[in-house]
Scaffold this active site. Structure first.
Site, PDB file in Angstrom:
ATOM      1  N   ASP B  88       0.851  -1.195   0.000  1.00 53.72           N
ATOM      2  CA  ASP B  88       0.000   0.000   0.000  1.00 53.72           C
ATOM      3  C   ASP B  88       0.886   1.243   0.000  1.00 53.72           C
ATOM      4  O   ASP B  88       2.076   1.179   0.324  1.00 53.72           O
ATOM      5  CB  ASP B  88      -0.945   0.018   1.210  1.00 53.72           C
ATOM      6  N   GLU B 152       0.232  -0.780   5.911  1.00 51.37           N
ATOM      7  CA  GLU B 152       1.320  -0.151   6.666  1.00 51.37           C
ATOM      8  C   GLU B 152       1.107   1.342   6.820  1.00 51.37           C
ATOM      9  O   GLU B 152       1.331   1.913   7.891  1.00 51.37           O
ATOM     10  CB  GLU B 152       2.667  -0.416   5.967  1.00 51.37           C
ATOM     11  N   HIS B 426       5.951  10.249   1.088  1.00 51.53           N
ATOM     12  CA  HIS B 426       4.726  10.903   1.581  1.00 51.53           C
ATOM     13  C   HIS B 426       4.528  12.278   0.956  1.00 51.53           C
ATOM     14  O   HIS B 426       3.627  13.004   1.365  1.00 51.53           O
ATOM     15  CB  HIS B 426       4.750  11.056   3.114  1.00 51.53           C
TER      16      HIS B 426
END
Lengths: 456, 456
Positions: B88, B152, B426
């Site tokens: 993921d 995760e 991110h």
């Protein structure tokens, strides 16, 4: 009076249906995606003015949204009333909180629910119908001019230019506006002042990209954290605003003014219960009525930064933003306050971030005279239709145009509002009581009558 | 080594194309709207494990997203390596900042740009290809098990249960994870610790509806203003976190540990220039490497409230929200910190608002031993492929599962990451160097080889 009431009774249903028709236009001026609807609303309003009997009706283009003009000059020697209103409305967000869709007017226990029901479609349309009434019953005793704009909710940025360029066309003796509230239908009131506004947007930028909060967290200034510290510092422990010089031009009320103001009907428990809050908040040393009517304030209208979607994202964002507005009281200047805020906000920014302050729009505070012919005419009209003299109040809101009228046209304004503070202006489920709508249509012809008589 | 390099050269293009195929799946676990893609990714990964030569490949259902399992047992008397990874990825927001679409992998100057390129698709897939390589060249000297999860990025909430229920299946001698960074390809490093995490969401509710900021402003607590004051108070003037007891369980580093840690290559000017910030920020009395690697931190990951659309809306909103996460260091407990924060945040809320704190997920901090056979095998493998011994570092990120493995399976972990802090994990434009991808595929077989040898 009998004539007025019977005409309203005869046309009751049509008057309401016509308002619904107007409310179905999503004329949101703040959001470009509604542009076509805003323009269509202007044309619709122009048509309705014509139908009511206005001459020289125009949809006047501006750099932004057009201004609808129309007039009826019965006799150039008679006094002239300039009616101002706005056909644009606030954004409906947050949509999910509306019980019924904002642009599908719905009646529940005698109230019309729709965006703009009170602010200002429901209120300016009363003037259009009152005008129709006077035309049809041949009771119009003074000249009347209409100026309905489409940018009030975004600061009337183009109306100023329009007024400057059309001083002859807009020549009048008084401005009449219905865009404010009464204490209640049992306690009719007349506003004698409005607050000014300074609205700006701030941006705090840290790193040049969003960062992983684990890899960089604790070593790089987080723009959200910095923004919260900067905003938090704008009110001290007594909720005084900390911008240097902010209160410099504020004139404190006299004890007499204070006691008059605080004599207005106000029940703190009802007030708290209506909002479902346990405790009120505000500047130490002032009552609620003083805080909302006579003191300048600073509110954060919006804030955003980082990840605001569902679930969790461990990000240290690149920037954070906020929309901040300040309400100003008589003798404060919007431009000066905007400058004071900007200087202060840039000054308190730490070296670890870059700060930008962008002014949105502003408006000057106003006080309306209570000894004028127009004010007396409004008092008489309300006293006759409500059977009770109106209480003078100070409004917390802002109608920037009022100060502009005084400056550019040398005209005073009468604020004859028929809304209620509980009408949820700018909120989901905005409403307007059907009773108030008809009451306005009944009261306004009396204003024109007494204004003509007292002007003799 | 020659054998490894020649196999990689022969399959260079296919290895890259297969990674691209994997990166095209928008497997965002935080946002339900991607559900089907996340599930499809699991099936895809299972297929690739089969193709590489794994036995007993399963897509194991959980209460959330499935866990992909596969294994190759060559000899039950030989040591076993359990490879962990996650398929993921983080949400791609803010989309507008991506130079090329997040799920259309694109190569620019030797770097693969895509969400998940480094975290963790690019890194766990190196293990799949290294496994294929060992199978095809008949050089697999130990048993290998794969466990690739899909939650995760949202706290691995279901992996714990899976591990508890499958202790036999997951029996191994060491856990091997590539989900961390190296200092640089010139300065290879090995992480010896990770921070824990406590992630929560807070909501501050004031009035029961959005209010007109002119009518109510100054008299009713604005939830945004209150939230900013509450968040601002969480760091004191030295940027210490003010939650009572927050540092209670933190073990200060010894002078020896400090000097070792600070001996790692670090250039403050480059660091600041990469992020385009004028000044760094952080807890007084600690260096940047100490702040990110060895100190607990508190970051606001997101904040929202009021009107955040275009233009101006003079609203006093009903509520304001924020997402807040804390990184924890060894000996701190995620559960305890979450409780301390919740108690404190509720305690500092003024009576004028209602506050809710909702824990999202957490993970415990870990320290990995540097004297184990597995760590030595990793050192040897990196030294051989990079021609330079790795520097031990402390990672600022969190992989909650590492502590869980130790607790449930009694297994230590080796963190053999090949990413870079500058890979924009991110963030928009996440990247992974093609060089690092192949370097990983080259280094991992050496780890298995030395782990088998040193285990004899």
């Amino acid at each position: 009076m009998e004539q007025i009431r019977s005409y309203i009774d005869k046309n009751r249903d049509r008057f309401l249906e016509e308002l619904f028709e107007l409310l179905r236009f999503p004329s949101v001026s703040a959001d470009p995606k509604y542009k076509d609807s805003v323009l269509a609303t202007a044309d619709h309003v122009a048509g309705k003015l014509k139908d009511a009997g206005a001459d020289n009706v125009e949809v006047c283009p501006t750099a932004g949204y057009p201004i609808v003009y129309g007039e009826k000059i019965i006799d150039s020697t008679k006094p002239t009333v300039l009616v101002y209103g706005h056909y644009d409305v606030q954004p409906p967000d947050p949509l999910e909180l509306w019980k019924t869709p904002p642009f599908e007017p719905t009646v529940r226990d005698g109230k019309i629910y729709a965006r703009g029901a009170c602010d200002d479609k429901g209120q300016f349309y009363m003037h259009v119908k009152a005008f129709e009434l006077m035309m049809q019953t041949d009771t119009l005793l003074c000249n009347i001019k209409f100026m309905i704009e489409g940018e009030e909710e975004v600061g009337s940025s183009n109306l100023g230019i329009f007024v400057k360029n059309n001083k002859e066309k807009l020549k009048a003796d008084i401005v009449l506006i219905s865009d404010t509230s009464m204490l209640s239908m049992e306690n009719p009131s007349l506003e004698t002042g409005l607050r000014g506004l300074s609205y700006l947007e701030v941006e705090v930028v840290g790193p040049n990209r969003d960062l992983h909060s684990g890899v960089y967290g604790g070593a790089v200034a987080n723009p959200i954290t910095i923004l919260t510290k900067m905003i938090a510092s704008l009110h001290d422990e007594n909720n005084h605003i900390t911008v240097p010089g902010f209160y410099g031009d504020v004139i404190e009320l006299t004890d007499q003014e204070k006691s008059e103001l605080n004599s207005a009907p106000y029940n703190e428990d009802e007030y708290k219960n209506d909002l479902k809050v346990n405790e009120l908040w505000g500047e130490k040393g002032y009552s609620t009525l003083e805080r909302t009517g006579t003191r300048p304030t600073l509110e954060v209208n919006g804030i955003w930064g980082g990840y605001i979607g569902e679930g969790a994202k461990t990000v240290l964002p690149s920037k954070a933003n906020a929309k901040i507005s300040m309400r100003l009281v008589p003798n404060q200047s919007s431009e000066k306050i905007t400058q004071l805020f900007t200087d202060h906000f840039e000054k308190i920014a730490p070296k670890s971030v870059k700060v930008t302050v962008t002014p949105h729009h502003g408006g000057e505070p106003v006080v309306t005279p209570t000894d004028s012919i127009a004010y007396k005419a409004a008092q008489k009209a309300i006293t006759e239709s409500f059977g009770k003299a109106p209480i003078p109040t100070r409004g917390g809101g802002s109608i920037p145009i009022v100060a502009l009228f005084e400056k550019e046209l040398g005209l005073k304004t009468v604020l004859m509002g028929f809304g209620l503070d509980s009408d949820a202006l700018h909120s989901p489920n905005e409403k307007y009581d059907i009773f108030n709508y008809y009451k306005g249509i009944e009261t306004l012809p009396l204003f024109h009558k007494y204004f003509a008589e007292l002007s003799k």
